[in-house]
Every structure is written in structure tokens, then in C-alpha cells.
Write a protein that holds these residues in place. Sequence first.
Motif, PDB file in Angstrom:
ATOM      1  N   LEU A  62       0.836  -1.210   0.000  1.00 54.98           N
ATOM      2  CA  LEU A  62       0.000   0.000   0.000  1.00 54.98           C
ATOM      3  C   LEU A  62       0.869   1.257   0.000  1.00 54.98           C
ATOM      4  O   LEU A  62       0.615   2.195  -0.761  1.00 54.98           O
ATOM      5  CB  LEU A  62      -0.892   0.001   1.253  1.00 54.98           C
ATOM      6  CG  LEU A  62      -2.168  -0.822   1.140  1.00 54.98           C
ATOM      7  CD1 LEU A  62      -2.776  -1.015   2.504  1.00 54.98           C
ATOM      8  CD2 LEU A  62      -3.179  -0.132   0.234  1.00 54.98           C
ATOM      9  N   LEU A  81      -4.582   0.144  -6.328  1.00 55.38           N
ATOM     10  CA  LEU A  81      -5.223   0.442  -5.038  1.00 55.38           C
ATOM     11  C   LEU A  81      -6.448  -0.451  -4.820  1.00 55.38           C
ATOM     12  O   LEU A  81      -6.651  -0.987  -3.733  1.00 55.38           O
ATOM     13  CB  LEU A  81      -5.641   1.909  -4.991  1.00 55.38           C
ATOM     14  CG  LEU A  81      -4.624   2.880  -4.411  1.00 55.38           C
ATOM     15  CD1 LEU A  81      -5.225   4.269  -4.337  1.00 55.38           C
ATOM     16  CD2 LEU A  81      -4.184   2.456  -3.016  1.00 55.38           C
ATOM     17  N   SER A  82      -7.245  -0.603  -5.905  1.00 57.05           N
ATOM     18  CA  SER A  82      -8.431  -1.480  -5.797  1.00 57.05           C
ATOM     19  C   SER A  82      -7.994  -2.912  -5.519  1.00 57.05           C
ATOM     20  O   SER A  82      -8.580  -3.627  -4.699  1.00 57.05           O
ATOM     21  CB  SER A  82      -9.229  -1.447  -7.097  1.00 57.05           C
ATOM     22  OG  SER A  82      -9.617  -0.147  -7.379  1.00 57.05           O
ATOM     23  N   LEU A  85      -6.926  -3.186  -1.998  1.00 53.64           N
ATOM     24  CA  LEU A  85      -8.102  -3.102  -1.122  1.00 53.64           C
ATOM     25  C   LEU A  85      -8.750  -4.487  -1.010  1.00 53.64           C
ATOM     26  O   LEU A  85      -9.125  -4.937   0.088  1.00 53.64           O
ATOM     27  CB  LEU A  85      -9.093  -2.103  -1.722  1.00 53.64           C
ATOM     28  CG  LEU A  85     -10.186  -1.575  -0.816  1.00 53.64           C
ATOM     29  CD1 LEU A  85      -9.595  -0.940   0.421  1.00 53.64           C
ATOM     30  CD2 LEU A  85     -11.037  -0.563  -1.563  1.00 53.64           C
ATOM     31  N   SER A  88      -6.556  -6.603   1.182  1.00 51.23           N
ATOM     32  CA  SER A  88      -6.646  -6.207   2.600  1.00 51.23           C
ATOM     33  C   SER A  88      -7.924  -6.732   3.228  1.00 51.23           C
ATOM     34  O   SER A  88      -7.926  -7.203   4.373  1.00 51.23           O
ATOM     35  CB  SER A  88      -6.625  -4.688   2.727  1.00 51.23           C
ATOM     36  OG  SER A  88      -5.518  -4.172   2.085  1.00 51.23           O
ATOM     37  N   TYR A  94      -9.557  -4.507   7.791  1.00 52.90           N
ATOM     38  CA  TYR A  94     -10.703  -3.720   7.326  1.00 52.90           C
ATOM     39  C   TYR A  94     -10.485  -2.199   7.353  1.00 52.90           C
ATOM     40  O   TYR A  94     -10.999  -1.495   6.489  1.00 52.90           O
ATOM     41  CB  TYR A  94     -11.953  -4.096   8.142  1.00 52.90           C
ATOM     42  CG  TYR A  94     -12.244  -5.587   8.107  1.00 52.90           C
ATOM     43  CD1 TYR A  94     -12.353  -6.265   6.894  1.00 52.90           C
ATOM     44  CD2 TYR A  94     -12.378  -6.336   9.271  1.00 52.90           C
ATOM     45  CE1 TYR A  94     -12.588  -7.638   6.851  1.00 52.90           C
ATOM     46  CE2 TYR A  94     -12.611  -7.699   9.237  1.00 52.90           C
ATOM     47  CZ  TYR A  94     -12.709  -8.346   8.021  1.00 52.90           C
ATOM     48  OH  TYR A  94     -12.932  -9.698   7.980  1.00 52.90           O
ATOM     49  N   VAL A  96      -8.237  -0.513   6.302  1.00 52.55           N
ATOM     50  CA  VAL A  96      -7.564  -0.054   5.076  1.00 52.55           C
ATOM     51  C   VAL A  96      -8.556   0.654   4.162  1.00 52.55           C
ATOM     52  O   VAL A  96      -8.204   1.581   3.435  1.00 52.55           O
ATOM     53  CB  VAL A  96      -6.899  -1.265   4.358  1.00 52.55           C
ATOM     54  CG1 VAL A  96      -6.386  -0.866   2.989  1.00 52.55           C
ATOM     55  CG2 VAL A  96      -5.767  -1.789   5.201  1.00 52.55           C
ATOM     56  N   VAL A  97      -9.825   0.223   4.245  1.00 55.16           N
ATOM     57  CA  VAL A  97     -10.840   0.820   3.376  1.00 55.16           C
ATOM     58  C   VAL A  97     -10.936   2.332   3.626  1.00 55.16           C
ATOM     59  O   VAL A  97     -11.199   3.112   2.713  1.00 55.16           O
ATOM     60  CB  VAL A  97     -12.191   0.091   3.570  1.00 55.16           C
ATOM     61  CG1 VAL A  97     -12.894   0.532   4.836  1.00 55.16           C
ATOM     62  CG2 VAL A  97     -13.097   0.309   2.376  1.00 55.16           C
ATOM     63  N   VAL A 100      -7.828   4.068   1.852  1.00 58.90           N
ATOM     64  CA  VAL A 100      -7.908   4.111   0.394  1.00 58.90           C
ATOM     65  C   VAL A 100      -9.154   4.875  -0.054  1.00 58.90           C
ATOM     66  O   VAL A 100      -9.169   5.514  -1.095  1.00 58.90           O
ATOM     67  CB  VAL A 100      -7.919   2.659  -0.173  1.00 58.90           C
ATOM     68  CG1 VAL A 100      -7.970   2.675  -1.675  1.00 58.90           C
ATOM     69  CG2 VAL A 100      -6.697   1.907   0.305  1.00 58.90           C
ATOM     70  N   GLY A 101     -10.171   4.829   0.796  1.00 58.88           N
ATOM     71  CA  GLY A 101     -11.480   5.357   0.423  1.00 58.88           C
ATOM     72  C   GLY A 101     -11.444   6.811  -0.029  1.00 58.88           C
ATOM     73  O   GLY A 101     -12.131   7.180  -0.978  1.00 58.88           O
ATOM     74  N   THR A 115     -14.248  -0.525  -7.493  1.00 57.51           N
ATOM     75  CA  THR A 115     -13.563  -0.608  -6.196  1.00 57.51           C
ATOM     76  C   THR A 115     -14.493  -1.166  -5.117  1.00 57.51           C
ATOM     77  O   THR A 115     -14.100  -2.032  -4.329  1.00 57.51           O
ATOM     78  CB  THR A 115     -13.061   0.789  -5.768  1.00 57.51           C
ATOM     79  OG1 THR A 115     -12.330   1.328  -6.841  1.00 57.51           O
ATOM     80  CG2 THR A 115     -12.199   0.708  -4.536  1.00 57.51           C
ATOM     81  N   THR A 119     -14.068  -4.698  -3.138  1.00 60.66           N
ATOM     82  CA  THR A 119     -14.026  -4.652  -1.666  1.00 60.66           C
ATOM     83  C   THR A 119     -15.029  -5.650  -1.086  1.00 60.66           C
ATOM     84  O   THR A 119     -14.709  -6.409  -0.161  1.00 60.66           O
ATOM     85  CB  THR A 119     -14.363  -3.234  -1.164  1.00 60.66           C
ATOM     86  OG1 THR A 119     -13.543  -2.322  -1.847  1.00 60.66           O
ATOM     87  CG2 THR A 119     -14.159  -3.119   0.317  1.00 60.66           C
TER      88      THR A 119
END
Lengths: 357, 229
Positions: A62, A81-82, A85, A88, A94, A96-97, A100-101, A115, A119
Motif C-alpha cells: 500500500l 489500489l483497488s 483493497l 486487505s 478492514y 484499510v478501506v 484508500v477510500g 472498487t 471490496t
Amino acid sequence: MKLTPDHIFMILNIAGLSLMFVNWLQVVDTAGFLLLLFLAVMFVVRKKNNHPLVKKIIFIDLFVTVIFLLILDSSTAESALSFLLFQSMFFGFYPVVLLVGYHVFDRQFSSLVLTISVTLIGLVLSFWKNEWSDRLKQRDSFSKKNFELESLQSELTTALAQVEQMSIVAERSRISADIHDNVGHEIVASYITFQTVRKVMEKDPEKALELFDKSMNRLNVGVGKMRDAVHNMSAVTFTGVDRIRQICENYPKVPVIFLTSGDMTHVSINIWHVLETVLNESLTNVMKHADAAFIQVELDATKHLIRLFIENDGVTSVTSSPGSGLRNLRYRVVTVGGNLTFDIDETFKVVCVIPIN
Amino acid sequence: MIVFKYALLRNLRSSFSLFASCIVPVIFIFIYPEMWIYAPEAGVSMIAYLMLLSSYLLVGIILEDQIDGSIIKILASPVSTFSYIVQNLLASILPLLLQITILVIVGQVRYNWKTEFTFGVAVSLLLFAIANIAFAFCWNMFFKSKETSKYTFIFVVISISLLSGMVVPIEALPVFLQNMGAVSHPYWLMRSINSLTLNGLNLEFWLFQIILILFAAAFLILGGKRRTI
């Protein structure tokens, strides 16, 4: 091959990397490929090593991806990134969302949908994996307990055979000692006296007669002691086939027909014990669940096996699976190498076959 | 380093392996002087192609050990799997290092290459050799039969050498195939050499080197699984 969450995860990862590569072919930037290759290597590292700590190196992925995104402005980093995600979520990281969000909402609607989809897939796979792990742990625990029980059963069976052997030896020694101490002395003394009688019979018939009477008395005492010894040796409780017969005779509701055939002298105590349990359980079942008017028990022994057959006409319901009592019985019979079968037709039949040696 | 010693001896004893990995490239370095002086990148790509093919011969001893069961005897001795693999790979890379050394010395001294170019070629070929050995090792680990491994390797090497621009320039390929070779390490060697020829030692060149290192790492991780030994 059984499809597991890990298999699905691996397939989706390879698909993700392939899609990113196809995406990269449209831009062909070195930085993008470097990131792609880095992610592939990290994926392989995680795949090869199952240690929980190794999963945490996804934060390195990441970190590197964010650097590529912010500094080099690589378009591959956005897809990455997706991808990360998804990984992760699968590993259970969790929060991590949230990291990245913030970036996701700046992107196109289609990217946002993609994405969110990956997820959710990651989350579902994560839950599936957790359930899978729990089930595996439970199965391992049951297997362990089962193994321990089987070991214990095996040890008890061995111990029982040893105890039986030791009892036989001890009893044999006791009989030998009894005969030697009590009967043997009297018989030997009489034997010697009779030899003397033979010698003095012609010279002194009166003396010979006197010795003869003494010898007879000693023999009489010996016979009495032998009777006592035999009486002491006889068993207080019934064993073997006698015990089986006794159980049949004592059954209270209806007379039980008991038939035997074959030589049963070489059947060991532990096998008799199992047969007795099978008979007791079967008769108890008849008493509890069936209104039988006819019960027949057959016991047949051959050179290699013994067969107990119990039949009654009190069938109340037709069911294909045996209850826990019968299942336990089957388990006990199997532990001594035998087999227990049930048959429900016009009558209910239990057949127990156990090898003797 | 007993495994290293005997792996090296086994490699040197095989005349075909010695011929393909040492003698042919060295001969090749000395012929076509015009090419080496005016278009050295073409010569380097041919040397790289030879290295790609010969790396299989050099690493093949691991697969031989696996097939004939020697590996069980070796690992029964106090030699760890890691040590066995590392020593074998070191022994395999040595002939390739030899030809790289000869190439850069001859290029610098006889063909008057610039020092920057010579250094760049040395670094690229060294990393390429490591990636090659790792690739051949990884390839072997997926097979139990030497024949299958060998012929599929040749097929794959021919394919990736075509797609990576080693044999023909990438521009000569159809458009949709021009960057497909990026999944193989030779593609990045060729881009590295082209970048070196055009721009010298710049950031892009070093990025290509990092990609070659990552390829080597990926191959080693994929191939270095204990159960396959």
C-alpha cells in the motif's frame, strides 16, 4: 480438488494482475510495470508463506502504491489500489478501506463501482475463509478426540487381554499349590505305606492290615481335601456361555429360546464380555421399545469366529438408521475386530460376528 | 561450499554445456568486429540470447538430481535445501559471469566502448544472468520429466525472445504484440540496452535494472519451494 476460499482468492488475484497488465499495455509506462511486477512478487511471497505476519506486509504494498500514485502519477497505481483493497479485505485489515477510500471518491463512477465491488468480494471471501478455518479447527479437534478415544480403547483391550492371561496363570499356580499342599502329601504317604504293606504282608499279616487301614484313611482324607479344593475352585458367578444362558433365562417378559452349537472353550474372556454386552443391550431394547412375543438367541462357534444371533418379532417402527445404543454397540464390537449388523423385516435381527483369534 | 564445487565440476565436465555456455559466446565476441564497434546493442542482444539458452543447461543439474534421486541422499546429509539451491545457482552463474567479463574487457579494450556503456552493459547482463538462472531454475521446478521441461523451455524461450525484441526489433512485430513481451525479463534487458545506447545511465535505465531484480526474485521465490526438491 475441493474449491476453497484460498483458491478463489488466488484465481481472483491472478485475474486482477492480468487485468492490470492489459490496462498497462495501453499506456506502457516503466513505472507502471515496475509497480505491477512489485505487486506480483509480493503476492507470490504471501502465497508461499502462510505465517500470519507475512500477511501484514500488504502495508508495504500500500505504501509503495501510494508513492507511485502521488509522486509518479502512474495510472496503474489507481488500479493497484483497488487490487490491494481486495487483498486487505481478504486478510481482515478492514480499516484499510478508510485509508484508500478518500482517493476513490475522486475517481470516475465506473472506477468507484469497481472498487466497491472488489471490496465486497474481498469481504465475502474473508468471511468465508473465517468460517472455513473454524470448521477445519472443529474437525481437527474432533479427529484428535476420536484418535485419543481409539487409542484408549486399544490400550484397554490390550490391558484386558493381559489381565486375562495373568489371571489364568495365577489361578493355575494356586490350583497347583493347593493340590501339592493338601492332596499330594496324603496320596504320596498312602503310596509309601502301600509299598510297606506289600513287604510285610507275608511275615506279619496283622501289621499289614493295620498299615492298610491307615493308608485307606489317609486316602480318604486326600479325597476329601480334593473335593474341598475342587469346591473352592468352582466359580462363584457364571462366565462364558453359562452367563449368556443365565441372561436369557432371567429375561422377565417372555421365555427366550437359547440355542448353541460349536466348541466355545477357546473364546477369550473379553470376547465373552462384548457378547454379553450385545445381548444385554439387545434384550433391554426389546423390553423398552418392542412388544415381543418371541425372542430367539443363537450362539454358534466355529474354529475362527463366534456368531451371536438375536431375533424378536416385536418390530414397532421401520427405520434404516440405528440408535445411539446400537451405534455404541457396533463401535465396541468393531474394536475387537468384529462386525455388528441389524436387519428389520418381519422380525428384528441383530447379528454379531467376532473373530476368535 | 562442497555442493558449489561439485556442481561447478559437473557443469565443466559436460562438454556440450561448456561449449554452449563459454566457448560459443567467447567466439562470438571476437567475430563481426564492425557490429561490436558500430552497433554493439545488436551483439549484446545475441549474447543475451545465448545466455538465455545456455542457462537451462547450467541449471539442469538440479533437475537431474531430482529425477535420479540423488537429491534425497544430498539432503539426508547436513546440507540445507537453501544452501543446496544457492550453491548450485552460484555454480551455474559462474560461466555466465565469465562471458560477461570477457565481453566487457574485449568491448572496452578492443572495440573502444565508452566506459559508461561498458559499465551499463556489465550491470544489465549481470542482472539478466541472475534472472536467467532463476528463470531456468523456476522452470525446472515445475516439471518431473527432463524431456518435457527441456522442450517446453526451448519453446518458451523462442517465444519470449521473439516478443522481447532479441531476435527481431519490436517495431517489426504486429502492434498488439509489441508490448506483450513485457511479462518476460529479456524484454526489459533489451529496453535497458536501448536506453543505455540512446540516453546513457539515466533514471529509466536503473528502473529497468530494478525490474530485472524483481523478475529474479519472483522466479527464485516461485521455484524455491521445498516440496519440489
